[in-house]
Design a protein around this motif. Structure first.
Motif, PDB file in Angstrom:
ATOM      1  N   LEU A 127       0.816  -1.209   0.000  1.00 20.78           N
ATOM      2  CA  LEU A 127       0.000   0.000   0.000  1.00 20.78           C
ATOM      3  C   LEU A 127       0.853   1.263   0.000  1.00 20.78           C
ATOM      4  O   LEU A 127       0.426   2.301  -0.508  1.00 20.78           O
ATOM      5  N   HIS A 128       2.058   1.189   0.572  1.00 21.09           N
ATOM      6  CA  HIS A 128       2.964   2.344   0.505  1.00 21.09           C
ATOM      7  C   HIS A 128       3.273   2.674  -0.950  1.00 21.09           C
ATOM      8  O   HIS A 128       3.270   3.851  -1.345  1.00 21.09           O
ATOM      9  N   SER A 129       3.513   1.656  -1.765  1.00 21.45           N
ATOM     10  CA  SER A 129       3.808   1.897  -3.181  1.00 21.45           C
ATOM     11  C   SER A 129       2.612   2.523  -3.889  1.00 21.45           C
ATOM     12  O   SER A 129       2.775   3.426  -4.723  1.00 21.45           O
ATOM     13  N   VAL A 130       1.401   2.054  -3.570  1.00 19.18           N
ATOM     14  CA  VAL A 130       0.205   2.633  -4.170  1.00 19.18           C
ATOM     15  C   VAL A 130       0.029   4.080  -3.710  1.00 19.18           C
ATOM     16  O   VAL A 130      -0.329   4.964  -4.505  1.00 19.18           O
ATOM     17  N   SER A 131       0.289   4.336  -2.439  1.00 16.81           N
ATOM     18  CA  SER A 131       0.186   5.706  -1.909  1.00 16.81           C
ATOM     19  C   SER A 131       1.156   6.644  -2.604  1.00 16.81           C
ATOM     20  O   SER A 131       0.795   7.771  -2.974  1.00 16.81           O
ATOM     21  N   VAL A 132       2.395   6.206  -2.764  1.00 18.13           N
ATOM     22  CA  VAL A 132       3.401   7.057  -3.424  1.00 18.13           C
ATOM     23  C   VAL A 132       2.974   7.344  -4.855  1.00 18.13           C
ATOM     24  O   VAL A 132       3.108   8.481  -5.340  1.00 18.13           O
ATOM     25  N   CYS A 133       2.436   6.345  -5.535  1.00 16.89           N
ATOM     26  CA  CYS A 133       1.931   6.563  -6.892  1.00 16.89           C
ATOM     27  C   CYS A 133       0.832   7.620  -6.891  1.00 16.89           C
ATOM     28  O   CYS A 133       0.892   8.596  -7.654  1.00 16.89           O
ATOM     29  N   ALA A 134      -0.180   7.434  -6.044  1.00 18.68           N
ATOM     30  CA  ALA A 134      -1.316   8.353  -6.018  1.00 18.68           C
ATOM     31  C   ALA A 134      -0.896   9.766  -5.633  1.00 18.68           C
ATOM     32  O   ALA A 134      -1.316  10.756  -6.257  1.00 18.68           O
ATOM     33  N   LEU A 135      -0.073   9.880  -4.612  1.00 14.97           N
ATOM     34  CA  LEU A 135       0.372  11.198  -4.159  1.00 14.97           C
ATOM     35  C   LEU A 135       1.246  11.886  -5.199  1.00 14.97           C
ATOM     36  O   LEU A 135       1.160  13.104  -5.394  1.00 14.97           O
ATOM     37  N   LEU A 136       2.086  11.113  -5.875  1.00 18.25           N
ATOM     38  CA  LEU A 136       2.963  11.709  -6.878  1.00 18.25           C
ATOM     39  C   LEU A 136       2.165  12.171  -8.089  1.00 18.25           C
ATOM     40  O   LEU A 136       2.442  13.237  -8.663  1.00 18.25           O
ATOM     41  N   VAL A 137       1.143  11.398  -8.476  1.00 18.20           N
ATOM     42  CA  VAL A 137       0.258  11.825  -9.567  1.00 18.20           C
ATOM     43  C   VAL A 137      -0.463  13.117  -9.175  1.00 18.20           C
ATOM     44  O   VAL A 137      -0.558  14.067  -9.969  1.00 18.20           O
ATOM     45  N   ALA A 138      -0.983  13.162  -7.939  1.00 22.41           N
ATOM     46  CA  ALA A 138      -1.666  14.367  -7.475  1.00 22.41           C
ATOM     47  C   ALA A 138      -0.723  15.562  -7.457  1.00 22.41           C
ATOM     48  O   ALA A 138      -1.096  16.683  -7.840  1.00 22.41           O
ATOM     49  N   PHE A 139       0.505  15.327  -7.022  1.00 24.12           N
ATOM     50  CA  PHE A 139       1.522  16.373  -6.940  1.00 24.12           C
ATOM     51  C   PHE A 139       1.839  16.913  -8.338  1.00 24.12           C
ATOM     52  O   PHE A 139       1.862  18.129  -8.573  1.00 24.12           O
ATOM     53  N   CYS A 140       2.073  16.008  -9.283  1.00 25.33           N
ATOM     54  CA  CYS A 140       2.365  16.419 -10.666  1.00 25.33           C
ATOM     55  C   CYS A 140       1.189  17.197 -11.247  1.00 25.33           C
ATOM     56  O   CYS A 140       1.372  18.235 -11.902  1.00 25.33           O
ATOM     57  N   ASN A 141      -0.015  16.695 -11.009  1.00 28.25           N
ATOM     58  CA  ASN A 141      -1.201  17.343 -11.552  1.00 28.25           C
ATOM     59  C   ASN A 141      -1.372  18.741 -10.981  1.00 28.25           C
ATOM     60  O   ASN A 141      -1.695  19.692 -11.705  1.00 28.25           O
ATOM     61  N   SER A 142      -1.133  18.889  -9.675  1.00 27.49           N
ATOM     62  CA  SER A 142      -1.301  20.202  -9.045  1.00 27.49           C
ATOM     63  C   SER A 142      -0.275  21.207  -9.548  1.00 27.49           C
ATOM     64  O   SER A 142      -0.512  22.416  -9.502  1.00 27.49           O
ATOM     65  N   ARG A 143       0.871  20.705 -10.026  1.00 26.43           N
ATOM     66  CA  ARG A 143       1.901  21.591 -10.556  1.00 26.43           C
ATOM     67  C   ARG A 143       1.732  21.825 -12.056  1.00 26.43           C
ATOM     68  O   ARG A 143       2.563  22.485 -12.686  1.00 26.43           O
ATOM     69  N   GLY A 144       0.668  21.266 -12.653  1.00 28.78           N
ATOM     70  CA  GLY A 144       0.383  21.484 -14.066  1.00 28.78           C
ATOM     71  C   GLY A 144       1.358  20.800 -15.000  1.00 28.78           C
ATOM     72  O   GLY A 144       1.603  21.294 -16.117  1.00 28.78           O
ATOM     73  N   MET A 145       1.888  19.662 -14.594  1.00 26.94           N
ATOM     74  CA  MET A 145       2.871  18.966 -15.420  1.00 26.94           C
ATOM     75  C   MET A 145       2.187  18.218 -16.562  1.00 26.94           C
ATOM     76  O   MET A 145       0.999  17.916 -16.511  1.00 26.94           O
ATOM     77  N   ASP A 146       2.952  17.925 -17.599  1.00 22.17           N
ATOM     78  CA  ASP A 146       2.456  17.244 -18.789  1.00 22.17           C
ATOM     79  C   ASP A 146       1.802  15.908 -18.396  1.00 22.17           C
ATOM     80  O   ASP A 146       2.357  15.153 -17.587  1.00 22.17           O
ATOM     81  N   PRO A 147       0.619  15.583 -18.957  1.00 21.84           N
ATOM     82  CA  PRO A 147      -0.077  14.342 -18.589  1.00 21.84           C
ATOM     83  C   PRO A 147       0.757  13.074 -18.794  1.00 21.84           C
ATOM     84  O   PRO A 147       0.683  12.148 -17.980  1.00 21.84           O
ATOM     85  N   GLU A 148       1.557  13.010 -19.858  1.00 18.20           N
ATOM     86  CA  GLU A 148       2.368  11.814 -20.087  1.00 18.20           C
ATOM     87  C   GLU A 148       3.496  11.728 -19.068  1.00 18.20           C
ATOM     88  O   GLU A 148       3.825  10.642 -18.567  1.00 18.20           O
TER      89      GLU A 148
END
Length: 407
Positions: free
Chosen positions: A163-184
């Protein structure tokens, strides 16, 4: 008296009350002890620990050092200024996304378990199975990041690694999205987050799940996992450089105290620096067999303090705006004496989220759950404010039960 001091001020005879670092950083069996030698001071500094808490009642003092309470108040003042900046806007209500998020949580943790098993057996990682799961996580985060991230805060020692790995994935996606990073780029970062601990498949269970502090030799074994994971993932041509970099460098620190390559400053890539913040945040909020996790709100304050040395301060602040000063699922005390659980951040004021209140501390009884919008005035669903975050264990309540009961 508890005081916060710089590690350069340490001396033999001081009593360490808190090394103020994540558990995988410090090389000591205990977190509280009297400094008995210069070698112990060197070990503290070598581990990249800059601020520590001493107890002047149990050892030598530093006269001009701020008390822990003064240091915490200073941090809160800085965070109040930070909280005035915009937060993430969600697309769908939390209650609407929770059931989908629960399915994704189960699907993703099962996949990570399979990946770890295959890696342990020397099998190639089937990225074709991983990418759809990353896509599902990404879509859930775009709909409402608080749902999946909130559910992922519930872990036990048996499924922590997965679950730590899933959390890091989800949080990192949220982090990238909040910073307006490229979808790919965001998708590849999510892939790196989900697979970042693949190398732990090669760490013996007796070490990985040891119910006590690790020895120096065991630390050395655990610290091999970034490079081991990199080598495992490199065998799969579908894994690109972003995911490989995150896997190899998520334990690097800007002051050069990390591993495996002791990179410093901007020699660490942007996404690896972001992953480092996310990885530590999730790790220190989780209950493990050898230490109790801290609240999400307390963890963010630690991240903020450590960003002076270990993390990029700008990224740390942007991460706090991403998840909120009081993240979804955080139990808070209101000025009225009511306890509530944060269910939605405010778009522009991180100190005024929506909260489901459910317990009154002055009468020590549960109350009818209701949603309080702290951005609104009295009579308009608001008229209260957060005075601090609280430990569910202290009040013997489960705030997660009240994420969707009101509304």
């Amino acid at each position: 008296m508890l005081k916060k001091v710089d590690s350069s001020q340490l001396a033999v005879g001081m009593y360490i009350h808190d090394l103020s670092c994540d558990w995988m950083t410090h090389p000591f069996i205990r977190n509280r002890f009297v400094i008995s030698s210069e070698e112990e001071i060197r070990k503290i500094r070598k581990a990249g620990i800059h601020d520590v808490v001493i107890d002047s009642a149990k050892g030598l003092d530093v006269q001009d050092a701020p008390t822990l309470e003064e240091a915490n108040r200073a941090t809160e003042r800085e965070l109040t200024e930070l909280a005035a900046k915009p937060a993430v806007v969600t697309r769908v209500p939390l209650g609407e996304e929770l059931s989908r998020a629960a399915q994704i949580r189960h699907q993703a943790s099962s996949l990570v378990r399979t990946v770890m098993r295959d890696a342990r057996l020397g099998k190639a990682i089937e990225i074709g199975q991983v990418q759809p799961v990353v896509q599902n996580i990404t879509e859930s985060i775009l709909r409402n990041p608080g749902a999946l991230v909130g559910l992922l805060r519930i872990k036990n020692k048996d499924d922590y690694t997965f679950l730590h790995s899933v959390s890091v994935c989800a949080l990192l996606v949220a982090f990238c999205n909040s910073r307006g990073m490229d979808p790919e780029v965001t998708r590849q970062a999510g892939l790196g987050g989900l697979l970042h601990d693949t190398g732990k498949a090669l760490v013996p269970d007796a070490v990985l799940n040891k119910p006590a502090a690790l020895t120096d030799e065991e630390f050395a074994i655990v610290r091999k996992h970034p490079r081991d994971g990199f080598e495992i993932l490199r065998q799969s041509p579908e894994v690109n450089d972003i995911a490989l970099d995150i896997t190899l460098h998520h334990h690097e620190r800007r002051d050069g105290s990390g591993y495996p390559d002791k990179l410093s400053g901007d020699a660490i890539s942007e996404l690896a620096q972001m992953a480092a913040i996310v990885d530590v945040y999730d790790a220190i909020t989780a209950d493990r067999c050898y230490h109790k996790g801290i609240s999400a709100a307390a963890a963010l304050r630690k991240i903020y303090e450590w960003s002076k040395f270990h993390f990029n301060p700008q990224y740390a602040q942007e991460f706090m705006r991403c998840v909120g000063i009081y993240p979804v699922g955080t139990m808070v005390m209101l000025e009225s004496g009511r306890l509530g659980v944060v269910v939605e951040p405010h778009e522009t004021n991180l100190l005024a989220p929506k909260v489901n209140v459910f317990f009154h501390t002055r009468t020590n009884v549960y109350i009818k759950p209701e949603t309080v919008d702290l951005a609104r005035g009295l009579g308009f669903g608001g008229g209260d404010k957060i005075v601090g975050h609280e430990s569910p264990a202290k009040w013997k309540v489960d705030p997660m039960r009240f994420l969707t009961l009101a509304g």
